[in-house]
Design a protein around this motif. Sequence first.
Motif, PDB file in Angstrom:
ATOM      1  N   ARG A 111     -17.788   9.440 -36.283  1.00 28.19           N
ATOM      2  CA  ARG A 111     -17.127  10.013 -35.517  1.00 28.19           C
ATOM      3  C   ARG A 111     -17.228   8.845 -34.647  1.00 28.19           C
ATOM      4  O   ARG A 111     -16.421   8.781 -33.219  1.00 28.19           O
ATOM      5  CB  ARG A 111     -18.737  10.607 -35.239  1.00 28.19           C
TER       6      ARG A 111
ATOM      7  N   ILE B 170     -14.076   8.350 -33.306  1.00 28.82           N
ATOM      8  CA  ILE B 170     -13.881   8.943 -32.089  1.00 28.82           C
ATOM      9  C   ILE B 170     -14.206   8.519 -30.750  1.00 28.82           C
ATOM     10  O   ILE B 170     -13.775   8.736 -29.583  1.00 28.82           O
ATOM     11  CB  ILE B 170     -13.715  10.720 -32.550  1.00 28.82           C
ATOM     12  N   GLU B 171     -15.514   8.365 -31.224  1.00 27.10           N
ATOM     13  CA  GLU B 171     -16.053   8.369 -29.814  1.00 27.10           C
ATOM     14  C   GLU B 171     -16.074   7.339 -28.791  1.00 27.10           C
ATOM     15  O   GLU B 171     -15.623   7.208 -27.524  1.00 27.10           O
ATOM     16  CB  GLU B 171     -18.508   8.355 -30.425  1.00 27.10           C
TER      17      GLU B 171
ATOM     18  N   GLU C 266     -12.661   7.745 -27.087  1.00 27.84           N
ATOM     19  CA  GLU C 266     -13.417   8.951 -25.616  1.00 27.84           C
ATOM     20  C   GLU C 266     -12.995   8.258 -24.418  1.00 27.84           C
ATOM     21  O   GLU C 266     -12.234   8.957 -23.506  1.00 27.84           O
ATOM     22  CB  GLU C 266     -14.777   9.685 -25.847  1.00 27.84           C
TER      23      GLU C 266
END
Lengths: 163, 95
Positions: free
Chosen positions: B57, B60-61, B64
């Motif tokens: 993750r 992706i984080e 953001e």
Amino acid sequence: MLTEHAFGELYHRHARAVWAYVYRSTNDAADADDIVQEAFLRLLQTDILPDDEEGLRRYVFRIAGNLMADRWRKRTREKRHEVPSTERADASPRDLDVTRTFAELKPRERALLWLAYVEGGSHADIAESLRVGRASVKVMLSRARVRLRDLLKARGLIKGEPE
Amino acid sequence: MTQYDGDITALEDQALSAFMERLRGAAPGRAPRMPTADVLILKAQLIRNWEAQRRIRRPIELMEPFEIVATAAAAVLLLSWSVPSAFAWVERLIF
């Protein structure tokens, strides 16, 4: 990395000894529960480990020692006082006397003495366990022994006046 | 303990050893409350899985905030381009 079976055996054989070390050093059974659990969890998450059982045992003691050292540093920063140890209602007076005398030492002194006398650790082992320099261990251990001797003298357990 | 130093005599060291031996045998304030080995193994597996998910993750984080900034910039650009023509269209509709 350890197999489940090897870990089970290691835990079964050494968890109590690690707990006793942490409990006598921290003087807090709840802390000892947490630290020992965390130490064995970290062992399970480590990829490269010593091959022999003695090496693994020393490794767990080292993790536990480092975790205790972290807590002492944190508590010193927060200026928190030590939690007095709970005493068994059925404990013998002799056990109580021994426990209370030892509890008068500082946590790091207790850990040093336990590793040196009960675990028979070398200065190098103790230095790694408590994250201090080897030269410092000699001095710190010497001071801890003198402190314990004076406590024992004050209680009449060794002949002579405390210095 | 055999590594003597100047401050402690051999006799005192014997007394310290005897004391530590008594301490080792003394009953603790309460029994250890530790999980079984199986529980620890399960916990370690859960932590490992959670760490793996976190690793997946992470990119992706990390992206953001950039996505939010890019979307906001695109929205501003679109509005600045479409508002004048929208006004012109409304004016044509009324008059």
